[in-house]
Design a protein around this motif. Sequence first.
Motif, short mmCIF file in Angstrom:
data_model
loop_
_atom_site.label_atom_id
_atom_site.label_comp_id
_atom_site.label_asym_id
_atom_site.label_seq_id
_atom_site.Cartn_x
_atom_site.Cartn_y
_atom_site.Cartn_z
N LEU A 206 0.88 -1.00 0.25
CA LEU A 206 0.38 -0.11 -0.15
C LEU A 206 0.98 0.98 0.02
N VAL A 207 0.48 2.06 -1.18
CA VAL A 207 1.66 3.60 -0.76
C VAL A 207 0.70 4.58 -1.05
N THR A 208 1.08 5.48 0.32
CA THR A 208 -0.04 6.44 0.47
C THR A 208 0.29 7.89 0.92
N GLY A 209 0.65 9.12 0.65
CA GLY A 209 0.34 10.93 1.06
C GLY A 209 0.45 10.02 2.37
N ASP A 210 0.52 11.39 3.16
CA ASP A 210 -0.04 12.08 4.62
C ASP A 210 -1.02 12.93 4.06
N HIS A 211 -0.19 13.69 3.26
CA HIS A 211 -1.35 14.98 2.98
C HIS A 211 -1.16 15.31 1.40
N GLY A 212 -1.07 16.42 0.35
CA GLY A 212 -0.37 16.82 -0.18
C GLY A 212 0.45 18.34 0.24
N HIS A 213 0.56 19.07 -0.95
CA HIS A 213 1.21 20.52 -1.05
C HIS A 213 0.64 21.34 -2.03
N ALA A 214 0.72 22.39 -1.20
CA ALA A 214 0.31 23.82 -2.61
C ALA A 214 1.04 23.36 -3.40
N ALA A 215 1.11 24.82 -4.82
CA ALA A 215 2.62 24.87 -4.91
C ALA A 215 3.04 25.61 -4.72
N ASP A 216 3.19 26.16 -3.63
CA ASP A 216 4.23 26.51 -2.89
C ASP A 216 5.13 26.18 -2.11
N GLY A 217 4.67 24.95 -2.16
CA GLY A 217 5.46 23.58 -0.98
C GLY A 217 4.52 23.74 0.06
N ARG A 218 3.66 24.35 0.59
CA ARG A 218 2.42 24.81 1.81
C ARG A 218 1.90 23.33 1.89
N HIS A 219 1.57 22.87 3.34
CA HIS A 219 0.35 22.17 3.74
C HIS A 219 0.09 22.59 5.46
N VAL A 220 -0.85 23.50 5.36
CA VAL A 220 -1.20 24.08 6.77
C VAL A 220 -2.74 23.56 7.62
N GLN A 221 -2.77 23.76 8.18
CA GLN A 221 -4.61 23.71 9.08
C GLN A 221 -5.12 24.38 7.88
N GLY A 222 -6.52 23.86 7.19
CA GLY A 222 -7.28 24.46 6.77
C GLY A 222 -7.08 24.32 4.86
N MET A 223 -5.95 24.36 4.45
CA MET A 223 -5.60 23.96 2.62
C MET A 223 -6.20 22.49 2.38
N ASP A 224 -6.97 22.90 1.05
CA ASP A 224 -7.41 21.17 0.27
C ASP A 224 -5.98 21.65 -0.33
N VAL A 225 -5.44 20.39 0.48
CA VAL A 225 -4.22 19.59 -0.28
C VAL A 225 -4.49 18.17 -0.54
N PRO A 226 -5.16 18.04 -1.08
CA PRO A 226 -5.18 15.76 -0.90
C PRO A 226 -4.11 15.45 -1.33
N THR A 227 -4.47 13.81 -1.31
CA THR A 227 -3.75 13.44 -1.29
C THR A 227 -3.97 11.54 -2.10
N VAL A 228 -2.93 10.58 -2.26
CA VAL A 228 -3.62 9.91 -2.93
C VAL A 228 -2.92 8.92 -2.26
N MET A 229 -3.35 6.90 -2.93
CA MET A 229 -3.11 5.83 -2.79
C MET A 229 -3.83 5.15 -2.93
N VAL A 230 -2.91 4.38 -3.53
CA VAL A 230 -3.17 2.20 -4.48
C VAL A 230 -2.04 1.49 -3.62
N ALA A 231 -3.17 0.63 -4.21
CA ALA A 231 -2.94 -0.54 -3.40
C ALA A 231 -1.96 -2.12 -4.13
N ARG A 232 -2.13 -3.03 -3.43
CA ARG A 232 -1.64 -4.23 -4.40
C ARG A 232 -1.94 -5.24 -3.30
N SER A 233 -3.13 -5.92 -3.33
CA SER A 233 -4.02 -6.77 -2.73
C SER A 233 -5.27 -7.83 -3.21
#
Length: 281
Positions: A206-233
């Motif tokens: 299972l490969v996943t992120g914990d959060h994403g980041h904005a174009a400038d690299g930030r990830h702080v409270q309330g920002m819309d920075v979704p992440t993604v995952m994939v699993a082989r099972s």
Amino acid sequence: VAFGVAVEERFGEQLASIEAEPPPRDPTGRKLYILMVDSLTIENAKQMPAFQQLSESGFHMEIQPCFDNFTTACVREMLTGRRVFSLFSVLENLQITRPGVGENLMTDAQNAQISTALLSWGDLRGWTKKVDTDHRFQKGDRSKEAEIGLRVAESHDLVYHHWIWHDVASHHHAKKNGPKYAESLARTNTLIETIANGLPEDMDLLVTGDHGHAADGRHVQGMDVPTVMVARSPNLKPIHVPGRPPITSLRFIMGAITGLGSNTMLVRPEWNEWLSDSVGS
């Protein structure tokens, strides 16, 4: 601040003392390697061939992170399967105060006598004492993480590997989006590819992120920075899930793979549609 930290430590101790008897392990449970790519964005995943290859034949899902968008808070929700309010999530992420994690995937695994390992640079303090093997990478190990991870996988049933370097790169180079940022994506892609090709046959990935980041690299409270995952099972259908389920759903998915359910995690009826016929009740 000192008073606040003391309150948070006390909160963590109380949370960690909560005990809930987990259901019996599903006999179809399998070994699992969790590779958490820090600050992984949806667009990042599209730029990595190894991630896309897993996605083509595996289980794929975009994820809404925890509100705080910090690693410690998001990993806690990922491994407990529930929203957990913390007054000082920033201090937890900076390792100033210890996060309370309570019952989680690792403690459930230990209760089921499943061997566990954490691979990190010492930044996930809340889990270091809740695994059988707490492997701390040392200076010079950056290029050897895949090799070390595969070696640990040979002797453990459940491995959690925190790849911190893409988060470091995003903070320093995402805004310029130049060669250094591209280099981080290439290095992360190689890591995913090496681990995916080298795991034991009876261990899922299972490969996943914990959060994403904005174009400038930030990830702080309330920002819309979704992440993604994939699993082989074989315990999951090879589908792309619509929408963006919460990061707490990862505990449900990890439970379906390993057979480790939990009475305290969030479960929604529609999530059962993600599971293959081989998963037990």
